[in-house]
Motif scaffolding. Structure first.
Motif, PDB file in Angstrom:
ATOM      1  N   ASN A 112      53.366 105.443  55.727  1.00  0.00           N
ATOM      2  CA  ASN A 112      53.875 104.982  57.021  1.00  0.00           C
ATOM      3  C   ASN A 112      54.354 106.140  57.893  1.00  0.00           C
ATOM      4  OD1 ASN A 112      53.635 102.232  55.984  1.00  0.00           O
ATOM      5  ND2 ASN A 112      55.344 102.817  54.680  1.00  0.00           N
ATOM      6  N   GLN A 178      59.862  96.829  63.293  1.00  0.00           N
ATOM      7  CA  GLN A 178      59.205  97.958  62.640  1.00  0.00           C
ATOM      8  C   GLN A 178      57.767  98.048  63.134  1.00  0.00           C
ATOM      9  OE1 GLN A 178      59.838  97.929  58.458  1.00  0.00           O
ATOM     10  NE2 GLN A 178      58.920  99.928  58.177  1.00  0.00           N
ATOM     11  N   THR A 179      57.393  99.236  63.596  1.00  0.00           N
ATOM     12  CA  THR A 179      56.035  99.360  64.125  1.00  0.00           C
ATOM     13  C   THR A 179      55.065  99.713  63.006  1.00  0.00           C
ATOM     14  OG1 THR A 179      56.626 101.601  64.725  1.00  0.00           O
ATOM     15  CG2 THR A 179      56.635  99.978  66.512  1.00  0.00           C
ATOM     16  N   ARG A 180      53.831  99.316  63.200  1.00  0.00           N
ATOM     17  CA  ARG A 180      52.795  99.557  62.192  1.00  0.00           C
ATOM     18  C   ARG A 180      52.450 101.040  62.169  1.00  0.00           C
ATOM     19  NH1 ARG A 180      48.738  96.406  59.880  1.00  0.00           N
ATOM     20  NH2 ARG A 180      46.686  97.374  59.875  1.00  0.00           N
ATOM     21  N   GLY A 181      52.341 101.608  60.974  1.00  0.00           N
ATOM     22  CA  GLY A 181      52.058 103.037  60.837  1.00  0.00           C
ATOM     23  C   GLY A 181      50.738 103.431  61.474  1.00  0.00           C
ATOM     24  N   TYR A 184      47.202 103.227  59.533  1.00  0.00           N
ATOM     25  CA  TYR A 184      46.479 101.993  59.199  1.00  0.00           C
ATOM     26  C   TYR A 184      45.418 101.713  60.258  1.00  0.00           C
ATOM     27  CZ  TYR A 184      50.197 101.399  55.829  1.00  0.00           C
ATOM     28  OH  TYR A 184      51.061 101.598  54.791  1.00  0.00           O
ATOM     29  N   LYS A 186      43.236 100.256  63.117  1.00  0.00           N
ATOM     30  CA  LYS A 186      43.590  99.425  64.283  1.00  0.00           C
ATOM     31  C   LYS A 186      42.691  98.186  64.292  1.00  0.00           C
ATOM     32  CE  LYS A 186      46.060 102.907  65.944  1.00  0.00           C
ATOM     33  NZ  LYS A 186      46.230 103.395  64.570  1.00  0.00           N
ATOM     34  N   PRO A 193      45.129  92.523  62.698  1.00  0.00           N
ATOM     35  CA  PRO A 193      45.040  93.743  61.907  1.00  0.00           C
ATOM     36  C   PRO A 193      45.100  93.455  60.410  1.00  0.00           C
ATOM     37  CG  PRO A 193      47.155  93.621  63.090  1.00  0.00           C
ATOM     38  CD  PRO A 193      46.340  92.451  63.528  1.00  0.00           C
ATOM     39  N   PRO A 195      46.300  93.639  56.720  1.00  0.00           N
ATOM     40  CA  PRO A 195      47.646  93.968  56.254  1.00  0.00           C
ATOM     41  C   PRO A 195      47.690  95.384  55.682  1.00  0.00           C
ATOM     42  CG  PRO A 195      46.759  92.016  55.122  1.00  0.00           C
ATOM     43  CD  PRO A 195      45.671  92.556  55.976  1.00  0.00           C
ATOM     44  N   GLY A 196      48.781  96.111  56.007  1.00  0.00           N
ATOM     45  CA  GLY A 196      48.816  97.522  55.661  1.00  0.00           C
ATOM     46  C   GLY A 196      49.479  97.858  54.347  1.00  0.00           C
ATOM     47  N   GLY A 197      50.433  97.069  53.908  1.00  0.00           N
ATOM     48  CA  GLY A 197      51.271  97.465  52.771  1.00  0.00           C
ATOM     49  C   GLY A 197      50.658  97.145  51.420  1.00  0.00           C
TER      50      GLY A 197
END
Ligand code: FNR
Length: 366
Positions: A112, A178-181, A184, A186, A193, A195-197
């Motif tokens: 992140n 919390q903004t998306r890193g 990840y 776009k 989007p 999911p990033g985690g």
């Protein structure tokens, strides 16, 4: 006219950083899950081990250097993977890696991070690890593994304690978004989007699979029991970070220093055991090493350094720890990191804060 020495310990760095950061950013960094018991316990539990001073050990030439996964570091303190260094300073991770390199240590870049991880590696001169998760999208995980290697990262840190989102009440109260890193992918127009985690469905097979997909060392982060240390070893991990994510995910755990011996015993000498959580003094570092950690990480203090003075602030944080480690090693008669063994510490009765108001004064609990 006397000039101020600036903050002289990591607590003073935090106090100054708190004055300078927007409240919601300070709360995001400093805070933890629910009642923040684990945040406090990580810190206070270091008081449960006392140092055993030794004299006449010829400590005229101290050497704080050691190795972590074969990489030489000039002190046994590394910088933990933490998202979004730009929250604390506009240069973000670029300032942090310069400080890490200047101090001869390793920065673990977070999934992140506030900058693209390849750009960071391109600009950096020191040693970098990349932290990631077992993502829901295996192809994405696979691509990060090869991109990390290509970019020059020297190890992969797989964070395993973040499969389920935590409840952080300060963030809820502050309506913190919390903004998306930036690392990840776009989403295209009209797309949701990906999911990033971490994948909540991940199992030990996924860690084994990650290990099979890379020839970089794999460091398993977020381990708090001997059972999980053994499973990390079976999955092929090269090292384990004993960590409760700085008390940011699951509250009510033991402190990391309290489970360190269990983790070391379970590793049976087969993996390096590292630790993070509440490390704020040189003595904490020496205690962790005495209890079997190869090295430790700091998380929040790097943000305090950034907020106070960017790269110089992080450098100063590390130098303060270096000076305090030196004092502790010298006074315990240990000239090298290798000479720090379990006889440096002894379990001590817990201390509690004085009821008389001065937080520096403590007395034995009855
Ligand atoms: C973290 N930490 C963390 N860990 C991780 O594996 N990936 C991440 O992206 C983050 N992000 C993050 C952000 C912030 C603001 C903090 C404070 C921490 C956890 C970190 O790596 C480490 O485990 C703890 O910070 C260690 O505890 P101390 O030193 O902060 O007490």
């Amino acid at each position: 006219m006397s000039t101020s020495p600036g903050p002289i310990n990591l607590f003073e760095f935090e106090a100054l950083a708190k004055e300078r950061l927007p409240k919601e950013e300070y709360d995001y960094i400093a805070g933890g899950a629910t009642d923040e018991l684990s945040v406090e316990r990580n810190r206070r539990a270091f008081e449960s081990w006392a140092l055993r001073p030794r004299v006449l050990g010829n400590v005229s030439a101290l050497d704080l250097s050691t190795t972590v996964l074969g990489t030489k570091v000039s002190l046994p303190v590394l910088l933990a993977p933490c998202g979004g260094h730009k929250k604390a300073h506009p240069e973000g991770e670029f300032a942090t890696y310069r400080a890490a390199a200047a101090c001869g240590t390793i920065l673990a870049v977070s999934a992140n991070a506030s900058a693209p991880f390849e750009e960071l590696a391109k600009a950096a001169t020191g040693h970098l690890w990349l932290q990631l998760y077992s993502f829901r999208d295996r192809e994405m995980t696979k691509s990060w593994l090869s991109r990390a290697k290509e970019a020059g990262y020297e190890a992969l840190c797989i964070t395993l304690d973040s499969q389920w989102p935590p409840k952080r009440e300060r963030n809820i109260r502050n309506n913190y978004k919390q903004t998306r890193g930036v690392n990840y992918p776009k989403a295209g127009p009209g797309e949701t989007p990906a999911p990033g985690g971490a994948d909540p469905a991940a199992t030990w097979k996924d860690l084994e699979w990650i290990k099979s997909q890379t020839d970089l060392p794999v460091v398993a982060k977020g381990i708090m029991t001997g059972e999980d240390v053994e499973l990390c070893a079976q999955a092929g991990a090269d090292a384990v970070i004993v960590s409760n994510h700085g008390g940011r995910h699951l509250d009510n755990t033991l402190a990391t220093i309290e489970v360190l011996s269990e983790a070391v015993a379970a590793a049976k000498g087969g993996m390096e055991i590292l630790l993070d959580g509440g490390v704020r003094r040189g003595a904490d570092v020496v205690k962790a090493l005495a209890l079997g950690a190869k090295a430790v990480f700091i998380g929040r203090p790097l943000f305090w350094g950034l907020a106070v003075d960017g790269q110089q602030g992080v450098t100063r944080v590390l130098e303060i720890l270096r000076e305090e480690i030196e004092i502790t090693m010298a006074k315990c008669g240990r000239p090298t990191v290798a000479s720090i063994d379990s006889t440096v510490v002894v379990k001590a009765p817990p201390l509690r804060k004085s009821p008389f108001g001065n937080s520096r004064k403590v007395r034995f609990a009855c």
